[in-house]
Design an enzyme around this catalytic site. Structure first.
Site, mmCIF file in Angstrom:
data_model
loop_
_atom_site.group_PDB
_atom_site.id
_atom_site.type_symbol
_atom_site.label_atom_id
_atom_site.label_comp_id
_atom_site.label_asym_id
_atom_site.label_seq_id
_atom_site.Cartn_x
_atom_site.Cartn_y
_atom_site.Cartn_z
ATOM 1 N N GLU A 110 0.822 -1.211 0.000
ATOM 2 C CA GLU A 110 0.000 0.000 0.000
ATOM 3 C C GLU A 110 0.859 1.265 0.000
ATOM 4 O O GLU A 110 0.527 2.253 -0.656
ATOM 5 C CB GLU A 110 -0.939 0.006 1.209
ATOM 6 N N CYS B 235 -12.901 2.223 -15.208
ATOM 7 C CA CYS B 235 -13.251 3.639 -15.035
ATOM 8 C C CYS B 235 -11.979 4.491 -15.061
ATOM 9 O O CYS B 235 -11.581 5.107 -14.070
ATOM 10 C CB CYS B 235 -14.011 3.823 -13.722
ATOM 11 N N CYS C 154 -16.689 2.117 -20.597
ATOM 12 C CA CYS C 154 -18.054 2.015 -20.064
ATOM 13 C C CYS C 154 -18.814 0.815 -20.617
ATOM 14 O O CYS C 154 -19.708 0.283 -19.957
ATOM 15 C CB CYS C 154 -18.826 3.291 -20.358
ATOM 16 N N CYS D 256 -18.397 -1.979 -18.205
ATOM 17 C CA CYS D 256 -18.527 -1.661 -16.777
ATOM 18 C C CYS D 256 -19.785 -2.317 -16.201
ATOM 19 O O CYS D 256 -20.882 -2.164 -16.758
ATOM 20 C CB CYS D 256 -18.592 -0.147 -16.572
ATOM 21 N N CYS E 67 -25.154 4.120 -13.624
ATOM 22 C CA CYS E 67 -24.142 5.176 -13.459
ATOM 23 C C CYS E 67 -24.703 6.501 -13.976
ATOM 24 O O CYS E 67 -25.035 6.636 -15.159
ATOM 25 C CB CYS E 67 -22.872 4.808 -14.218
#
Length: 351
Positions: free
Chosen positions: A37, A190, A197, A200, A206
């Protein structure tokens, strides 16, 4: 789309398409999650992978990390950039060893206090490292939320709004899969520009997609600012197979990394050479090159000087003679590494 259907849609997509074989996802634990991370902050996955693998091989746990010198950590970090991250990892490892007996705490209140760990990173450690309920709001998730809910990015309270949003939709069960799914949708579908899209899983509800606002929404406000430019002169002092390096101190760029002596003015190099009684054998002026930092653009002019004998002696805390054939385990900025690589190639071709 109801909340339950929303969760099921995301988890179903993750089951079929989500990333599950990244190095830090295999035999995961809080330590591996923490390191990954931190490395992933402001750095792409494909760049992080080789650095992460080398790092974990050298420092497989908190004890080996905390017992090692900072230079060895910076050495493996060389080229990854944003070196404050590496220094914070070192500080945190020391705290974990001294305060928590080398065991990563599973309390948000304790994790958030550790150097270099913010709200989202703490959430990722709890979610991925401990499989506990916790929210994450990285750049990928922000982008998904902004587009899905058609959030106005000019809202001065956007950060609070995004946190409130993610906290309201993150499920108690399968939280780690949900979090990873949103990250993956942001990273793989995205995208910042030209989002995919058509594939997606959330496109049917959305708001940005339905209202055709996709290309009007960015995850960052457009801030016009001029990045300052600075010219540096690097003095590359070579004796046989050794090159002189200085350790940068706590001010300016490349803190705690080893670098060539740097000068703002070319004339200062001559003064430095005279002051140190340096006997010059040969001078080579290398081509200027550009190196971009997040806040600064450097124009670097290397002057490569071959000397007859060493008049400056090593001080392990501040200066060293770097062995080109058997390099010391130290941290080097990317421009220094590039120049050293060129010199080694030149030496090889002229032996």
């Amino acid at each position: 789309m109801t909340t339950l259907v929303f969760y099921q849609t995301i988890l179903n997509w993750y089951h079929h398409f989500g990333r599950k074989t990244l190095p830090w996802q295999i035999k995961k634990n809080p330590y591996k999650t923490w390191i990954s991370e931190i490395m992933l902050q402001q750095t792409q996955v494909k760049t992080v992978i080789p650095y992460y693998c080398k790092f974990i091989k050298r420092f497989p746990n908190i004890d080996t990390l905390s017992d090692s010198p900072l230079d060895s950590i910076l050495n493996l970090w060389s080229g990854l950039g944003y070196y404050t991250r590496a220094r914070n990892i070192y500080k945190t490892a020391k705290i974990l060893k001294q305060k928590f007996n080398g065991i990563f705490p599973n309390s948000y209140a304790e994790i958030i206090k550790l150097p270099g760990i913010g709200k989202s990173t703490a959430g990722a450690i709890l979610s991925f490292g401990f499989n506990l309920y916790s929210c994450i709001l990285d750049g990928n998730i922000k982008r998904v939320l902004i587009r899905y809910y058609s959030i106005n990015i000019n809202n001065k309270y956007i950060e609070k709004l995004l946190w409130k949003t993610i906290e309201s939709i993150t499920p108690i069960y399968h939280t780690n899969k949900f979090n990873q799914a949103l990250i993956d949708i942001g990273a793989l579908i995205c995208l910042k520009s030209n989002p995919k899209c058509n594939i997606c899983p959330l496109k049917s509800t959305c708001k940005s997609y339905l209202n055709n606002k996709l290309f009007q929404i960015n995850c960052k406000k457009n801030k016009k600012h001029i990045i300052p430019k600075t010219k540096y002169w690097f003095l590359i002092l070579q004796y046989k197979n050794y090159i002189f390096l200085e350790k940068r101190q706590n001010l300016g760029i490349w803190k705690k990394l080893f670098c060539f002596p740097q000068f703002i003015r070319q004339n200062d190099i001559l003064s430095w050479i005279q002051k140190n009684n340096t006997k010059i054998k040969k001078i080579n002026i290398l081509n200027e090159f550009k190196h971009k930092l997040s806040h600064l653009t450097l124009y670097i002019n290397p002057i490569w000087i071959i000397i007859n004998k060493i008049s400056i002696f090593s001080n392990n805390n501040k200066t060293i003679w770097y062995n080109l054939n058997n390099p010391q385990c130290i941290g080097l900025p990317t421009p220094v590494t590039k120049i050293i690589t060129k010199i080694k190639k030149f030496n090889t071709h002229h032996e």
